[in-house]
Design a protein around this motif. Structure first.
Motif, PDB file in Angstrom:
ATOM      1  N   GLU A   1      -7.793   2.149   9.280  1.00  0.00           N
ATOM      2  CA  GLU A   1      -7.096   2.996   9.480  1.00  0.00           C
ATOM      3  C   GLU A   1      -5.693   3.186  10.553  1.00  0.00           C
TER       4      GLU A   1
ATOM      5  N   TYR B   1     -12.211   1.990   5.689  1.00  0.00           N
ATOM      6  CA  TYR B   1     -10.654   1.949   5.383  1.00  0.00           C
ATOM      7  C   TYR B   1     -10.308   1.295   6.675  1.00  0.00           C
TER       8      TYR B   1
ATOM      9  N   THR C   1      -6.861   8.451   4.494  1.00  0.00           N
ATOM     10  CA  THR C   1      -7.830   7.557   3.740  1.00  0.00           C
ATOM     11  C   THR C   1      -7.170   7.435   2.188  1.00  0.00           C
TER      12      THR C   1
END
Length: 350
Positions: free
Chosen positions: A80, A78, A45
């Protein structure tokens, strides 16, 4: 008569078989493309950090995760599943990319765009990066030895490599670092000489300039729609008066307008010609360096052609252009860039 009918049926069977085989190969190519993309998908990340600390209640109730970010009272995670690709326009007019030697001979990345494909909301977004954006650039000598890292225009980073994969990896790392070590899943560095081929492959693009300008013997008038073909498209996208302050900013604004129209035209054309992106890929293959294979591109195109894309999905970094000791320097507004980054690459935790 019967013989003629049998002959006709035989020809028809051959045609149908060839079409089905072609479609089968295309579908098989997409399958391998999907497998390859997901096999090399980056799992780390970005290194963006929270501007606020979570409360104890948030940590306990939400089971706080280490990669979450809290900003202005909102918690973000985040995404992904997003896939990001870096497109570089290199200031070389060669009809074939070649390995180069010596200091900063790899060519500058005069055009930089991040393509962002989000399968969650089925959108395609583009981030245009000013070629004069100041960031940390790795400096190498004429023999390829690392010397130091120094603030410079991001476009020059590509030049310190060999003009091939080495240059692309350097530029990819510089862009990734600019965006908090954002994972970038692939790249394509394309010589400017390929612009006419790319443009004409979709039958040209209609553009309405926002201001008057003249470049390379072509004159463009504000408010007058023009159908760009051949060298005219090259002039619109690449030309600028380097003596004019802020000319790179104006050119990036033109490129934004063009790319929105071009991408929408590719999406539209894909419905009737699913292989159009592959056709373009093959046509400019000698003028391009990329780590995205044909099968990966096949999967991407057929997937993202269903994603929505508009002018609202095209972002430019906010900031200020100033005159440095020798060249113009663009400094992004860090607060605005951070919020834009969260908006594009993160999702609110519910």
């Amino acid at each position: 008569m019967k013989g003629r009918i049998n002959k006709f049926l035989l020809i028809w069977a051959i045609v149908v078989t060839v079409v089905l085989i072609g479609l089968g190969i295309f579908e098989l190519t997409k399958f391998f493309g999907k497998s390859n993309l997901f096999a090399k998908k980056v799992v780390n990340t970005p290194m963006a950090t929270s501007t606020e600390a979570p409360t104890k209640e948030e940590e306990e109730e939400l089971k706080w995760e280490d990669d979450w970010i809290k900003h202005n009272g909102t918690i973000y995670d985040y995404n992904e599943d997003i896939m990001t690709f870096l497109i570089m326009g290199i200031d070389k007019m060669d009809d074939e990319v070649k390995e180069v030697y010596g200091e900063i001979n790899g060519g500058q990345a005069d055009a930089l765009f991040l393509l962002v494909f989000n399968p969650h909301d089925k959108t395609t977004k583009v981030i245009g990066i000013n070629r004069n954006t100041m960031t940390d650039v790795d400096i190498y000598d004429a023999y390829g030895n690392y010397v130091t890292t120094y603030p410079a225009q991001i476009a020059v980073q590509h030049g310190f490599g060999n003009g091939l994969e080495e240059s692309c990896e350097l530029e990819k790392r510089a862009v990734s670092n600019l965006f908090y070590e954002l994972p970038i899943h692939g790249y394509a560095a394309i010589n400017m000489s390929a612009i006419t081929t790319i443009n004409d492959a979709v039958g040209g693009v209609d553009i309405t300039p926002e201001y008057d300008f003249t470049t390379r013997d072509f004159e463009f008038k504000a408010g007058e729609t023009v159908h760009l073909e051949g060298e005219q498209a090259f002039a619109f996208l690449q030309g600028r008066d380097t003596k004019e302050f802020g000319s790179a900013d104006k050119r990036l604004s033109r490129q934004k307008k063009y790319l929105v129209a071009f991408i929408n035209k590719v999406i539209e054309a894909t419905e009737s010609n699913p292989t159009i992106a592959i056709d373009i890929y093959n046509a400019i293959s000698k003028q391009m360096v990329t780590d995205v294979s044909v099968d990966e591109l096949s999967y991407l195109v057929t997937t993202v052609s269903k994603f929505s894309f508009s002018m609202d999905n095209f972002y430019l970094l906010k900031g200020e252009t100033v005159m440095g000791e020798q060249f113009e320097e663009f400094y992004p507004d860090q607060d605005a860039m951070y919020e834009q980054f969260l908006d594009i690459f993160y999702e609110k935790v519910k």
